[in-house]
Design a protein around this motif. Structure first.
Motif, PDB file in Angstrom:
ATOM      1  N   THR A  13       0.815  -1.225   0.000  1.00  0.00           N
ATOM      2  CA  THR A  13       0.000   0.000   0.000  1.00  0.00           C
ATOM      3  C   THR A  13       0.845   1.271   0.000  1.00  0.00           C
ATOM      4  O   THR A  13       0.300   2.365  -0.107  1.00  0.00           O
ATOM      5  N   SER A  39       0.017  -3.777   6.610  1.00  0.00           N
ATOM      6  CA  SER A  39      -0.336  -3.875   8.033  1.00  0.00           C
ATOM      7  C   SER A  39      -1.802  -4.309   8.162  1.00  0.00           C
ATOM      8  O   SER A  39      -2.560  -4.296   7.177  1.00  0.00           O
ATOM      9  N   ARG A  41      -4.046  -2.616   9.280  1.00  0.00           N
ATOM     10  CA  ARG A  41      -4.885  -1.458   8.887  1.00  0.00           C
ATOM     11  C   ARG A  41      -5.395  -1.600   7.460  1.00  0.00           C
ATOM     12  O   ARG A  41      -6.455  -1.081   7.123  1.00  0.00           O
ATOM     13  N   SER A  42      -4.601  -2.253   6.628  1.00  0.00           N
ATOM     14  CA  SER A  42      -4.948  -2.328   5.197  1.00  0.00           C
ATOM     15  C   SER A  42      -5.582  -3.655   4.811  1.00  0.00           C
ATOM     16  O   SER A  42      -5.944  -3.843   3.634  1.00  0.00           O
ATOM     17  N   LEU A  74       8.889  -2.022   3.613  1.00  0.00           N
ATOM     18  CA  LEU A  74       8.376  -1.676   4.945  1.00  0.00           C
ATOM     19  C   LEU A  74       9.351  -0.750   5.670  1.00  0.00           C
ATOM     20  O   LEU A  74      10.540  -0.720   5.345  1.00  0.00           O
TER      21      LEU A  74
END
Ligand SMILES: NC(=O)c1ccc[n+]([C@@H]2O[C@H](COP(=O)([O-])OP(=O)(O)OC[C@H]3O[C@@H](n4cnc5c(N)ncnc54)[C@H](OP(=O)(O)O)[C@@H]3O)[C@@H](O)[C@H]2O)c1
Length: 353
Positions: A13, A39, A41-42, A74
């Protein structure tokens, strides 16, 4: 031919991850499954790799099952934790963080300089150098092979996207917040007042309308981490452990494209014409250099291009055996995604052909 290898893009992302998806789409037929990881979150986001829509998975040990090559895009500390996990699961990891670059048994590879190093990977980890070093290496490695590099002094002009998605967004926000004001470019107090203290992030000073001589964190002796990376990573890639390097890294309000002014000294005399002719044939290098027609590279012309572009090649007037030149490379392409795609292609050929 044996089965196609499965690939993961870890950090799919981010700005580099997004470039990775575009580049892999161009060579989609070379690979088996493409897995996108980021992560938690995605997790569940749908992202495209060319025409294919793929759901992002949260990073976990299981996410690496069956993966042959994992591109890691990352932050350093996240790579430090997860690269060994992926390698343990059997993936060959190509890591773009700084964490493993200077580790002895991890090769640091720029295919224009040291392609053979990909085969020496006892930990299943191959490191991708930092973007400033990578956008210099194709030119300096070609000159070194012919003339023997003894020292170099580098001043960089680095784009906001070198600081990832956050850096790019900060530049856009700052420019948008300040452009309409009259005379904003010439009144620094106005810039700071309009942007507020939070706009010191992530560059350490406002970047809109500004030039910021700090890239990376502070290190001993007043050096920044980026300046030391240019020195140490160039030495490792070129196998010149005693190469003399001076470097000053500067952030400029450019979205994409790291530029560098280079003063390089060699073991023998080198004319500008000979250097130009050599660089015109060097892999990954384009020369744009003609004062008679005012041809020289600029960052916006180089953004989006695969190779690096060299111009302003001059023989030094006051220093023997030395050249001055200007080089620009897309920090997200040769400086990151493209270099690791090239490494993956070397590994793919080794494993399947
Ligand atoms: N930008 C450049 O020019 C450049 C050049 C050379 C090398 N690099 C290196 O490439 C790497 C990626 O940089 P970038 O510029 O693409 O950064 P970025 O735009 O900030 O993207 C960071 C990526 O890391 C993921 N991530 C963050 N924390 C995570 C966690 N705890 N677990 C799993 N995933 C996590 C993010 O996922 P979410 O979206 O889910 O948070 C995102 O996909 C860095 O090591 C950088 O130093 C960058």
């Amino acid at each position: 031919m044996s089965k196609k290898l499965n690939l993961a893009i870890v950090g799919a992302t981010g700005v580099v991850g997004s470039m990775m998806r575009d580049l892999i789409a161009e060579e989609r037929d070379n690979w088996g499954e493409i897995r996108l990881i980021a992560s938690a979150r995605s997790a569940g986001k749908q992202l495209n790799v060319g025409d294919e829509t793929i759901e992002v998975q949260a990073i976990s040990p299981e996410a690496f099952e069956g993966i042959d090559i994992a591109h890691f895009d990352l932050p350093d500390e996240v790579s430090a934790e997860w690269v060994p996990v992926a390698a343990e699961k059997g993936a060959i990891v190509i890591d773009k963080s700084a964490y493993f670059r200077m580790v002895d048994d991890v090769p640091l590879v720029a295919p224009e300089a040291n392609p053979e190093a990909v085969r020496e990977r006892p930990r299943n980890i191959i490191a991708n150098a930092n973007c400033t070093t990578l956008t210099l290496v194709p030119a300096i490695a070609a000159l070194h092979r012919e003339y023997g590099l003894e020292s170099m002094s580098v001043s960089s002009y680095q784009a906001a996207s070198g600081s990832g998605k956050a850096g790019l967004e900060a530049l856009y926000d700052q420019v948008n917040a300040t452009t309409p004001a009259n005379g904003i470019g010439t009144r620094p107090d106005d810039v700071r007042a309009q942007l507020g203290e939070e706009y010191n992030e992530p560059f350490g000073a406002p970047l809109a309308w500004n030039v910021v001589p700090k890239v990376g964190g502070w290190k001993d002796g007043g050096w920044t981490s980026e300046e030391l990376k240019v020195r140490n990573e160039s030495r490792k890639i070129l196998s010149l452990p005693n190469l003399k390097v001076a470097s000053t890294c500067v952030r400029v309000p450019v979205a994409v494209g790291h530029a560098q002014a280079v003063h390089a000294t060699f073991g023998q005399d080198v004319s500008a014409d000979d250097a130009r002719a050599l660089l015109e044939k060097a892999p990954g290098v384009t020369v744009v250099d003609d004062p008679s027609t005012s041809q020289f590279p600029t960052s916006i012309d180089v953004a989006g291009k695969r190779g690096i572009v060299v111009g302003r090649i001059r023989q030094s007037l006051d220093f023997p055996n030395s050249l001055e030149f200007f080089v620009i490379g897309d920090n997200l392409l040769k400086g990151a995604a493209l270099n690791s795609i090239e490494i993956a292609d070397l590994v793919r050929k080794e494993l399947t052909e």
